[in-house]
Design a protein around this motif. Structure first.
Motif, PDB file in Angstrom:
ATOM      1  N   GLU A  99     -27.421 -45.385  24.858  1.00 35.81           N
ATOM      2  CA  GLU A  99     -27.479 -45.382  26.320  1.00 35.81           C
ATOM      3  C   GLU A  99     -27.290 -43.979  26.882  1.00 35.81           C
ATOM      4  O   GLU A  99     -27.958 -43.584  27.842  1.00 35.81           O
ATOM      5  CB  GLU A  99     -26.411 -46.324  26.887  1.00 35.81           C
ATOM      6  N   LEU A 100     -26.380 -43.210  26.271  1.00 36.41           N
ATOM      7  CA  LEU A 100     -26.114 -41.849  26.753  1.00 36.41           C
ATOM      8  C   LEU A 100     -27.157 -40.848  26.274  1.00 36.41           C
ATOM      9  O   LEU A 100     -27.262 -39.748  26.812  1.00 36.41           O
ATOM     10  CB  LEU A 100     -24.721 -41.404  26.296  1.00 36.41           C
ATOM     11  N   GLY A 101     -27.889 -41.217  25.240  1.00 41.61           N
ATOM     12  CA  GLY A 101     -28.882 -40.301  24.693  1.00 41.61           C
ATOM     13  C   GLY A 101     -28.272 -39.109  24.008  1.00 41.61           C
ATOM     14  O   GLY A 101     -28.850 -38.009  24.003  1.00 41.61           O
ATOM     15  N   ALA A 102     -27.089 -39.292  23.446  1.00 42.54           N
ATOM     16  CA  ALA A 102     -26.391 -38.187  22.779  1.00 42.54           C
ATOM     17  C   ALA A 102     -25.522 -38.742  21.660  1.00 42.54           C
ATOM     18  O   ALA A 102     -24.983 -39.839  21.755  1.00 42.54           O
ATOM     19  CB  ALA A 102     -25.522 -37.419  23.772  1.00 42.54           C
ATOM     20  N   ARG A 103     -25.395 -37.961  20.610  1.00 46.73           N
ATOM     21  CA  ARG A 103     -24.494 -38.337  19.519  1.00 46.73           C
ATOM     22  C   ARG A 103     -23.078 -37.923  19.902  1.00 46.73           C
ATOM     23  O   ARG A 103     -22.824 -36.777  20.258  1.00 46.73           O
ATOM     24  CB  ARG A 103     -24.924 -37.629  18.230  1.00 46.73           C
ATOM     25  N   LEU A 104     -22.162 -38.871  19.811  1.00 48.92           N
ATOM     26  CA  LEU A 104     -20.798 -38.632  20.252  1.00 48.92           C
ATOM     27  C   LEU A 104     -19.858 -38.273  19.113  1.00 48.92           C
ATOM     28  O   LEU A 104     -18.857 -37.590  19.333  1.00 48.92           O
ATOM     29  CB  LEU A 104     -20.246 -39.869  20.975  1.00 48.92           C
ATOM     30  N   LEU A 105     -20.160 -38.733  17.896  1.00 47.50           N
ATOM     31  CA  LEU A 105     -19.253 -38.536  16.778  1.00 47.50           C
ATOM     32  C   LEU A 105     -19.989 -38.072  15.537  1.00 47.50           C
ATOM     33  O   LEU A 105     -21.125 -38.496  15.286  1.00 47.50           O
ATOM     34  CB  LEU A 105     -18.504 -39.840  16.451  1.00 47.50           C
ATOM     35  N   HIS A 106     -19.344 -37.201  14.775  1.00 47.79           N
ATOM     36  CA  HIS A 106     -19.797 -36.873  13.424  1.00 47.79           C
ATOM     37  C   HIS A 106     -19.040 -37.781  12.455  1.00 47.79           C
ATOM     38  O   HIS A 106     -17.800 -37.818  12.475  1.00 47.79           O
ATOM     39  CB  HIS A 106     -19.486 -35.406  13.073  1.00 47.79           C
ATOM     40  N   ARG A 107     -19.756 -38.502  11.606  1.00 48.40           N
ATOM     41  CA  ARG A 107     -19.116 -39.412  10.665  1.00 48.40           C
ATOM     42  C   ARG A 107     -19.129 -38.795   9.272  1.00 48.40           C
ATOM     43  O   ARG A 107     -20.101 -38.172   8.868  1.00 48.40           O
ATOM     44  CB  ARG A 107     -19.827 -40.760  10.639  1.00 48.40           C
ATOM     45  N   SER A 108     -18.029 -38.979   8.535  1.00 47.48           N
ATOM     46  CA  SER A 108     -17.949 -38.503   7.158  1.00 47.48           C
ATOM     47  C   SER A 108     -17.026 -39.428   6.392  1.00 47.48           C
ATOM     48  O   SER A 108     -16.399 -40.332   6.961  1.00 47.48           O
ATOM     49  CB  SER A 108     -17.409 -37.059   7.113  1.00 47.48           C
ATOM     50  N   ALA A 109     -16.903 -39.177   5.104  1.00 46.65           N
ATOM     51  CA  ALA A 109     -16.016 -40.001   4.279  1.00 46.65           C
ATOM     52  C   ALA A 109     -14.556 -39.830   4.697  1.00 46.65           C
ATOM     53  O   ALA A 109     -13.729 -40.714   4.468  1.00 46.65           O
ATOM     54  CB  ALA A 109     -16.188 -39.628   2.803  1.00 46.65           C
ATOM     55  N   GLN A 110     -14.219 -38.682   5.307  1.00 42.43           N
ATOM     56  CA  GLN A 110     -12.837 -38.428   5.724  1.00 42.43           C
ATOM     57  C   GLN A 110     -12.503 -39.004   7.099  1.00 42.43           C
ATOM     58  O   GLN A 110     -11.354 -39.024   7.497  1.00 42.43           O
ATOM     59  CB  GLN A 110     -12.570 -36.919   5.751  1.00 42.43           C
ATOM     60  N   GLY A 111     -13.512 -39.471   7.821  1.00 36.53           N
ATOM     61  CA  GLY A 111     -13.277 -40.027   9.154  1.00 36.53           C
ATOM     62  C   GLY A 111     -14.339 -39.563  10.134  1.00 36.53           C
ATOM     63  O   GLY A 111     -15.496 -39.337   9.757  1.00 36.53           O
ATOM     64  N   VAL A 112     -13.956 -39.415  11.397  1.00 35.29           N
ATOM     65  CA  VAL A 112     -14.905 -39.013  12.435  1.00 35.29           C
ATOM     66  C   VAL A 112     -14.350 -37.831  13.221  1.00 35.29           C
ATOM     67  O   VAL A 112     -13.126 -37.682  13.359  1.00 35.29           O
ATOM     68  CB  VAL A 112     -15.213 -40.173  13.410  1.00 35.29           C
ATOM     69  N   LEU A 113     -15.257 -36.995  13.724  1.00 34.39           N
ATOM     70  CA  LEU A 113     -14.917 -35.894  14.612  1.00 34.39           C
ATOM     71  C   LEU A 113     -15.848 -35.937  15.817  1.00 34.39           C
ATOM     72  O   LEU A 113     -17.033 -36.269  15.679  1.00 34.39           O
ATOM     73  CB  LEU A 113     -15.062 -34.544  13.904  1.00 34.39           C
ATOM     74  N   SER A 114     -15.324 -35.608  16.973  1.00 33.86           N
ATOM     75  CA  SER A 114     -16.148 -35.624  18.186  1.00 33.86           C
ATOM     76  C   SER A 114     -17.143 -34.467  18.183  1.00 33.86           C
ATOM     77  O   SER A 114     -16.807 -33.345  17.807  1.00 33.86           O
ATOM     78  CB  SER A 114     -15.266 -35.518  19.427  1.00 33.86           C
ATOM     79  N   THR A 115     -18.363 -34.750  18.609  1.00 28.45           N
ATOM     80  CA  THR A 115     -19.325 -33.692  18.888  1.00 28.45           C
ATOM     81  C   THR A 115     -18.944 -33.046  20.217  1.00 28.45           C
ATOM     82  O   THR A 115     -18.007 -33.488  20.905  1.00 28.45           O
ATOM     83  CB  THR A 115     -20.741 -34.262  18.989  1.00 28.45           C
ATOM     84  N   ASP A 116     -19.659 -32.000  20.610  1.00 26.37           N
ATOM     85  CA  ASP A 116     -19.391 -31.391  21.915  1.00 26.37           C
ATOM     86  C   ASP A 116     -19.599 -32.412  23.036  1.00 26.37           C
ATOM     87  O   ASP A 116     -18.798 -32.486  23.978  1.00 26.37           O
ATOM     88  CB  ASP A 116     -20.305 -30.175  22.134  1.00 26.37           C
ATOM     89  N   ALA A 117     -20.659 -33.203  22.921  1.00 31.89           N
ATOM     90  CA  ALA A 117     -20.898 -34.252  23.922  1.00 31.89           C
ATOM     91  C   ALA A 117     -19.789 -35.293  23.881  1.00 31.89           C
ATOM     92  O   ALA A 117     -19.351 -35.800  24.921  1.00 31.89           O
ATOM     93  CB  ALA A 117     -22.257 -34.911  23.667  1.00 31.89           C
ATOM     94  N   GLY A 118     -19.329 -35.607  22.669  1.00 35.04           N
ATOM     95  CA  GLY A 118     -18.255 -36.579  22.520  1.00 35.04           C
ATOM     96  C   GLY A 118     -16.952 -36.115  23.156  1.00 35.04           C
ATOM     97  O   GLY A 118     -16.217 -36.908  23.746  1.00 35.04           O
ATOM     98  N   LYS A 119     -16.660 -34.823  23.046  1.00 37.62           N
ATOM     99  CA  LYS A 119     -15.436 -34.294  23.653  1.00 37.62           C
ATOM    100  C   LYS A 119     -15.481 -34.414  25.177  1.00 37.62           C
ATOM    101  O   LYS A 119     -14.484 -34.765  25.819  1.00 37.62           O
ATOM    102  CB  LYS A 119     -15.251 -32.826  23.253  1.00 37.62           C
ATOM    103  N   VAL A 120     -16.650 -34.126  25.753  1.00 33.10           N
ATOM    104  CA  VAL A 120     -16.797 -34.246  27.205  1.00 33.10           C
ATOM    105  C   VAL A 120     -16.666 -35.712  27.625  1.00 33.10           C
ATOM    106  O   VAL A 120     -15.948 -36.048  28.580  1.00 33.10           O
ATOM    107  CB  VAL A 120     -18.159 -33.677  27.658  1.00 33.10           C
ATOM    108  N   PHE A 121     -17.345 -36.601  26.886  1.00 31.83           N
ATOM    109  CA  PHE A 121     -17.318 -38.015  27.248  1.00 31.83           C
ATOM    110  C   PHE A 121     -15.917 -38.600  27.076  1.00 31.83           C
ATOM    111  O   PHE A 121     -15.505 -39.470  27.842  1.00 31.83           O
ATOM    112  CB  PHE A 121     -18.331 -38.790  26.397  1.00 31.83           C
ATOM    113  N   TYR A 122     -15.187 -38.148  26.071  1.00 29.18           N
ATOM    114  CA  TYR A 122     -13.826 -38.647  25.827  1.00 29.18           C
ATOM    115  C   TYR A 122     -12.936 -38.407  27.044  1.00 29.18           C
ATOM    116  O   TYR A 122     -12.167 -39.297  27.449  1.00 29.18           O
ATOM    117  CB  TYR A 122     -13.251 -37.947  24.593  1.00 29.18           C
ATOM    118  N   GLU A 123     -13.024 -37.204  27.650  1.00 26.04           N
ATOM    119  CA  GLU A 123     -12.202 -36.905  28.820  1.00 26.04           C
ATOM    120  C   GLU A 123     -12.536 -37.849  29.965  1.00 26.04           C
ATOM    121  O   GLU A 123     -11.641 -38.367  30.646  1.00 26.04           O
ATOM    122  CB  GLU A 123     -12.410 -35.451  29.260  1.00 26.04           C
ATOM    123  N   HIS A 124     -13.834 -38.102  30.195  1.00 29.00           N
ATOM    124  CA  HIS A 124     -14.237 -39.014  31.270  1.00 29.00           C
ATOM    125  C   HIS A 124     -13.831 -40.448  30.962  1.00 29.00           C
ATOM    126  O   HIS A 124     -13.388 -41.177  31.860  1.00 29.00           O
ATOM    127  CB  HIS A 124     -15.749 -38.929  31.482  1.00 29.00           C
TER     128      HIS A 124
END
Length: 311
Positions: free
Chosen positions: A42-67
């Motif tokens: 829906e947002l047209g953006a990837r929010l998280l990087h996924r890996s075997a160790q867990g997830v990290l926010s993308t730049d878009a994800g960091k902005v969306f997290y605050e909102h």
């Protein structure tokens, strides 16, 4: 976009993995993954990087997290405003304090809140003033203690105290002035340890220097009160600050302070709330309590260097 998607996303970021978030939320992990994917589409953006160790926010994800955090807090506040009693306010209240104020105000306020309003959960956030301003605008804070440079078009403000700026350095330092006070010109001749530009007292000092035709140079920029104290004790320079965040070191004799003369400088400390987001009964009660505790601290002389501003 649904509120549950925001809750799911915030939980994933907070817990650092889909599996841990699924356990906390009591939601099956495939369902959580599906909701996250729908949100990203829906947002047209990837929010998280996924890996075997867990997830990290993308730049878009960091902005969306605050909102997302701000939206969820406003929903919780709206629910609390409808259900809580004016006589017995309850619920959560988030108050932001600048680093240089928290030493004087935080502990007395927490004690007073627990005694007066046991059903209110008071969360204190300590940040540099610029961050507090943005968090109050977005609704992540109910209240914030700010300085006189707060943008008045966004906030309703109640004046609390004025704090005099003083010249502070290590006791016995070669930077110590010979007289009982120090002029602004003398202070600016010393290597100064100050917050970065547009933070804390820095704009006030810059404006005073310009009015006096002086130049502020040879500055070490430090935004952390703890690191600033260490630099002062190491005799790396002096500072121009209210004495409240340094009063323990001054009382012990490790640091020494002199009044600033010709001209003297003071900053106004205000309690602010958003003009656009109504306060809950609990937040309004804490706002009144901040004023009450401030009056008590000034009357007792505990908030050193602070002069109460009449209500």
């Amino acid at each position: 976009m649904e509120l549950r998607q925001l809750r799911y996303f915030v939980a994933i970021v907070d817990h650092g993995s889909l599996s841990r978030a699924a356990l906390v939320l009591h939601v099956a992990q495939p369902a959580l993954t599906q909701q996250l994917r729908a949100l990203e589409e829906e947002l047209g953006a990837r929010l998280l990087h996924r890996s075997a160790q867990g997830v990290l926010s993308t730049d878009a994800g960091k902005v969306f997290y605050e909102h997302a955090q701000a939206i969820l807090k406003q929903v919780a506040d709206a629910r609390a405003a409808v259900t809580q009693s004016a006589d017995r306010p309850s619920g959560g209240v988030t108050l932001g304090l600048p680093h240089s104020i928290s030493g004087a105000l935080a502990l007395p306020l927490l004690r007073a809140a627990r005694a007066a309003y046991p059903e209110i959960t008071l969360q204190l956030t300590e940040e540099i003033s610029g961050n507090l301003t943005e968090q109050l605008k977005s609704g992540r804070l109910n209240l914030a203690v700010l300085f006189d440079d707060a943008p008045r078009e966004h906030f309703a403000a109640t004046a609390l105290v004025e704090e005099d700026l003083m010249f502070v350095c290590r006791a016995g330092s070669s930077l110590a002035p010979p007289d009982a006070g120090v002029s602004l010109a003398q202070a600016l001749d010393a290597p100064l340890i100050l917050p970065a530009q547009q933070q804390g007292v820095r704009p006030l000092i810059e404006q005073a220097a310009r009015r006096a035709g002086l130049v502020l140079e040879n500055v070490i920029e430090i935004n952390s009160i703890a690191i600033l104290k260490s630099a002062l004790l190491a005799d790396m320079g002096a500072t121009l600050l209210p004495v409240a965040p340094l009063q323990e070191e001054i009382a012990s004799g490790a640091l020494a302070a002199w009044p600033l003369l010709e001209p003297g400088l003071a900053r106004r400390v205000t309690l602010c709330s958003s003009r656009n987001i109504p306060l809950t009964n609990a937040a309004a009660a804490i706002g009144k309590l901040v004023r009450q505790v401030t009056e008590e601290l000034c009357a007792a002389g505990t908030w050193r260097g602070a002069r109460l501003i009449a209500a």
